[in-house]
Motif scaffolding. Sequence first.
Motif, short mmCIF file in Angstrom:
data_model
loop_
_atom_site.label_atom_id
_atom_site.label_comp_id
_atom_site.label_asym_id
_atom_site.label_seq_id
_atom_site.Cartn_x
_atom_site.Cartn_y
_atom_site.Cartn_z
N LEU A 87 0.84 -1.21 0.00
CA LEU A 87 0.00 0.00 0.00
C LEU A 87 0.87 1.25 0.00
N ALA A 88 1.86 1.28 0.89
CA ALA A 88 2.75 2.44 0.98
C ALA A 88 3.52 2.64 -0.33
N SER A 89 4.00 1.55 -0.91
CA SER A 89 4.75 1.63 -2.16
C SER A 89 3.86 2.12 -3.30
N GLY A 90 2.60 1.67 -3.29
CA GLY A 90 1.65 2.13 -4.29
C GLY A 90 1.39 3.62 -4.18
N LEU A 91 1.28 4.11 -2.94
CA LEU A 91 1.09 5.54 -2.71
C LEU A 91 2.29 6.33 -3.24
N VAL A 92 3.49 5.83 -2.99
CA VAL A 92 4.70 6.51 -3.47
C VAL A 92 4.72 6.56 -4.99
N ALA A 93 4.34 5.45 -5.63
CA ALA A 93 4.33 5.39 -7.10
C ALA A 93 3.36 6.43 -7.66
N LEU A 123 -8.81 22.86 -0.35
CA LEU A 123 -8.29 22.68 1.01
C LEU A 123 -9.42 22.37 1.98
N ILE A 124 -10.57 23.01 1.81
CA ILE A 124 -11.73 22.73 2.67
C ILE A 124 -12.19 21.29 2.44
N TYR A 125 -12.24 20.90 1.17
CA TYR A 125 -12.63 19.53 0.83
C TYR A 125 -11.67 18.53 1.46
N ALA A 126 -10.37 18.77 1.31
CA ALA A 126 -9.35 17.85 1.82
C ALA A 126 -9.40 17.78 3.34
N THR A 127 -9.62 18.90 3.99
CA THR A 127 -9.70 18.92 5.45
C THR A 127 -10.90 18.11 5.94
N THR A 128 -12.02 18.26 5.25
CA THR A 128 -13.22 17.50 5.60
C THR A 128 -12.99 16.00 5.40
N LEU A 129 -12.36 15.66 4.29
CA LEU A 129 -12.07 14.25 4.02
C LEU A 129 -11.12 13.68 5.08
N PHE A 130 -10.10 14.44 5.42
CA PHE A 130 -9.12 13.97 6.40
C PHE A 130 -9.76 13.75 7.77
N TYR A 131 -10.79 14.53 8.08
CA TYR A 131 -11.50 14.36 9.36
C TYR A 131 -12.04 12.94 9.48
N GLY A 138 -3.44 5.28 10.76
CA GLY A 138 -2.38 4.67 11.56
C GLY A 138 -1.00 5.18 11.23
N ASP A 139 -0.07 4.26 10.95
CA ASP A 139 1.32 4.62 10.65
C ASP A 139 1.49 5.32 9.31
N LEU A 140 0.42 5.32 8.51
CA LEU A 140 0.50 5.95 7.19
C LEU A 140 0.05 7.42 7.22
N LEU A 141 -0.03 8.00 8.41
CA LEU A 141 -0.52 9.37 8.54
C LEU A 141 0.27 10.35 7.67
N LEU A 142 1.59 10.35 7.81
CA LEU A 142 2.41 11.29 7.06
C LEU A 142 2.33 11.05 5.55
N PRO A 143 2.50 9.80 5.08
CA PRO A 143 2.37 9.57 3.64
C PRO A 143 1.01 9.98 3.07
N VAL A 144 -0.05 9.73 3.84
CA VAL A 144 -1.39 10.09 3.36
C VAL A 144 -1.55 11.61 3.27
N VAL A 145 -1.06 12.34 4.26
CA VAL A 145 -1.14 13.80 4.25
C VAL A 145 -0.35 14.37 3.07
N VAL A 146 0.88 13.86 2.88
CA VAL A 146 1.72 14.33 1.77
C VAL A 146 1.04 14.03 0.45
N TYR A 147 0.48 12.83 0.33
CA TYR A 147 -0.19 12.44 -0.92
C TYR A 147 -1.38 13.35 -1.20
N MET A 148 -2.16 13.65 -0.17
CA MET A 148 -3.32 14.52 -0.34
C MET A 148 -2.90 15.90 -0.82
N LEU A 149 -1.84 16.43 -0.25
CA LEU A 149 -1.37 17.76 -0.64
C LEU A 149 -0.89 17.77 -2.10
N VAL A 150 -0.21 16.70 -2.49
CA VAL A 150 0.32 16.64 -3.85
C VAL A 150 -0.81 16.51 -4.87
N ILE A 151 -1.83 15.70 -4.58
CA ILE A 151 -2.92 15.56 -5.55
C ILE A 151 -3.74 16.84 -5.63
#
Length: 222
Positions: A87-93, A123-131, A138-151
């Motif tokens: 999953l993490a590798s897929g997110l990185v790709a 940003l409002i949409y992303a913040t609502t989704l992240f809620y 879990g441990d993927l908090l940082l990768p998920v946040v970075v991925y959301m910002l990039v998309i």
Amino acid sequence: MLSKKEKIFALIFSIIVIAELICVSFKSLTTYHYFTKPLILLSLILFFLKYCKHLDAKTKWLTLLALTFSLFGDVLLMFDTISVTFLASGLVAFLIAHIMYILIFLKHKNNSKNIFYFSVFLLIYATTLFYFLKDGVGDLLLPVVVYMLVILLMAITAFYREGSVPKNSFILVFLGALFFITSDSLLALNKFYSPLPFSNISIMFTYSIAQLFIVFGIKKQF
């Protein structure tokens, strides 16, 4: 808006996507899913190589990298239930793929375009989704946040092209970016919040449209 060759490919592409949706919907056909899913991006790569020779070298290479890393991401996410590493590798790709798209879109940015309100909306949409996602990542908090910002940045740069590229190129790329956000949002909710009904179909359908529209839009930017 679409040429005859694009319409023919869109039909072939649709058949491949439908085959993938059927394969993921029936357990007896699951084995074929390992062939039909990669074929979606492989067909786009072949189309791009054949019909996008008119693009400049940088755009061609960046697009091919975006599609190739998307293909890697597709393959890796097929095994995400085995290990979180997949999953993490897929997110990185996919993160790398989005960065490639960002670089392509920035080549034709319209500096006079006001992107403030659209950026705030995203940003409002992303913040609502992240809620809804925060307790399940879990441990993927940082990768998920970075991925959301990039998309989000990918969608913003797609919006940034309006007025500096042909209208049909802008519309296709922008719609593709929005479909990408939709697909990734459904994927995130299904993975980290709660299983969604018919998630395999809705995620792959919106994702496939996103990639097709972006490639068609890049093809038409000159």
